[in-house]
Design an enzyme around this catalytic site. Structure first.
Site, PDB file in Angstrom:
ATOM      1  N   TYR A  30     -40.781  44.777  -3.513  1.00  0.00           N
ATOM      2  CA  TYR A  30     -41.179  43.391  -3.755  1.00  0.00           C
ATOM      3  C   TYR A  30     -40.136  42.678  -4.618  1.00  0.00           C
ATOM      4  O   TYR A  30     -39.700  41.563  -4.304  1.00  0.00           O
ATOM      5  CB  TYR A  30     -42.561  43.349  -4.418  1.00  0.00           C
TER       6      TYR A  30
ATOM      7  N   GLU B 178     -51.726  34.408  -6.163  1.00  0.00           N
ATOM      8  CA  GLU B 178     -51.511  34.262  -7.604  1.00  0.00           C
ATOM      9  C   GLU B 178     -52.830  33.975  -8.314  1.00  0.00           C
ATOM     10  O   GLU B 178     -53.066  34.473  -9.419  1.00  0.00           O
ATOM     11  CB  GLU B 178     -50.487  33.158  -7.900  1.00  0.00           C
TER      12      GLU B 178
ATOM     13  N   TRP C 234     -50.282  42.538 -10.933  1.00  0.00           N
ATOM     14  CA  TRP C 234     -49.801  42.107  -9.627  1.00  0.00           C
ATOM     15  C   TRP C 234     -49.836  43.246  -8.620  1.00  0.00           C
ATOM     16  O   TRP C 234     -50.071  43.031  -7.433  1.00  0.00           O
ATOM     17  CB  TRP C 234     -48.399  41.503  -9.741  1.00  0.00           C
TER      18      TRP C 234
END
Length: 195
Positions: free
Chosen positions: A26, A48, A56
């Protein structure tokens, strides 16, 4: 004061991007790269918001589940979700089953469905700061959680009817979608480079 550290290949990377193979991928190929298109930005905005209060990696590892559950984040399709769809989402173990976040995702799609094509993209990118306005961060301590631009973007989105997008979430969106480049100065991915 974490600075860039060597990754599995010996090249320097942001320390947050090295804890798992998922993060390395990522970090190296997505985070901080420009994202355009209303549906693509809607997806990032939603993810988000779901990340708020969580790590995350939790979202990243469920991203495919989110995409299946929310019709690949196609605004028009999600805007047409019914109460039955909302109930289904609350039982879907492949996503984060948070009622407020699910309701915000559906509500935001309904709002955005009335916008002109490209309007979300144009609005979000209008808050991208001049890259020369802030020096490249040397350490993680140099990366702010909120900026004037993210606060203004949050206010603009809320004024237009979007929910669950505070200044911190707006800044995370700006980082993830390449409006700012918060890769550390010595990071191999700074400036959109591919390791």
């Amino acid at each position: 004061m974490s600075t860039a550290i060597p990754g599995p290949d010996g090249r320097l990377r942001c320390p947050w991007g090295l804890s798992t193979a998922d993060y390395v991928e990522y970090h190296d190929t997505e985070w901080g790269r420009p994202v355009h298109g209303d549906d693509a930005l809607y997806e990032r905005l939603c993810l988000e918001a779901f990340q708020s209060g969580l790590s995350w990696i939790t979202i990243l590892r469920r991203r495919e589940g989110f995409r299946r559950a929310f019709a690949d984040f196609r605004i028009a399709k999600v805007a047409a979700f019914t109460d039955e769809d909302a109930a289904r989402l609350l039982t879907d173990e492949s996503i984060i089953r948070n009622r407020a976040k699910i309701e915000a995702t559906l509500s935001n799609a309904r709002v955005l469905a009335d916008w002109a094509p490209g309007e979300l993209d144009e609005l979000i990118w209008s808050y991208a700061p001049d890259p020369a306005s802030r020096p490249a961060p040397r350490t993680l301590a140099d990366v702010p959680p909120v900026t004037d631009e993210s606060t203004a973007l949050s206010k603009a989105l809320k004024k237009r009817g979007l929910r669950f997008i505070g200044p911190t979430t707006a800044y995370a969106l700006m980082q993830a979608c390449g409006l700012v480049d918060d890769h550390l100065t010595d990071c191999v991915a700074r400036g959109g480079s591919t390791p």
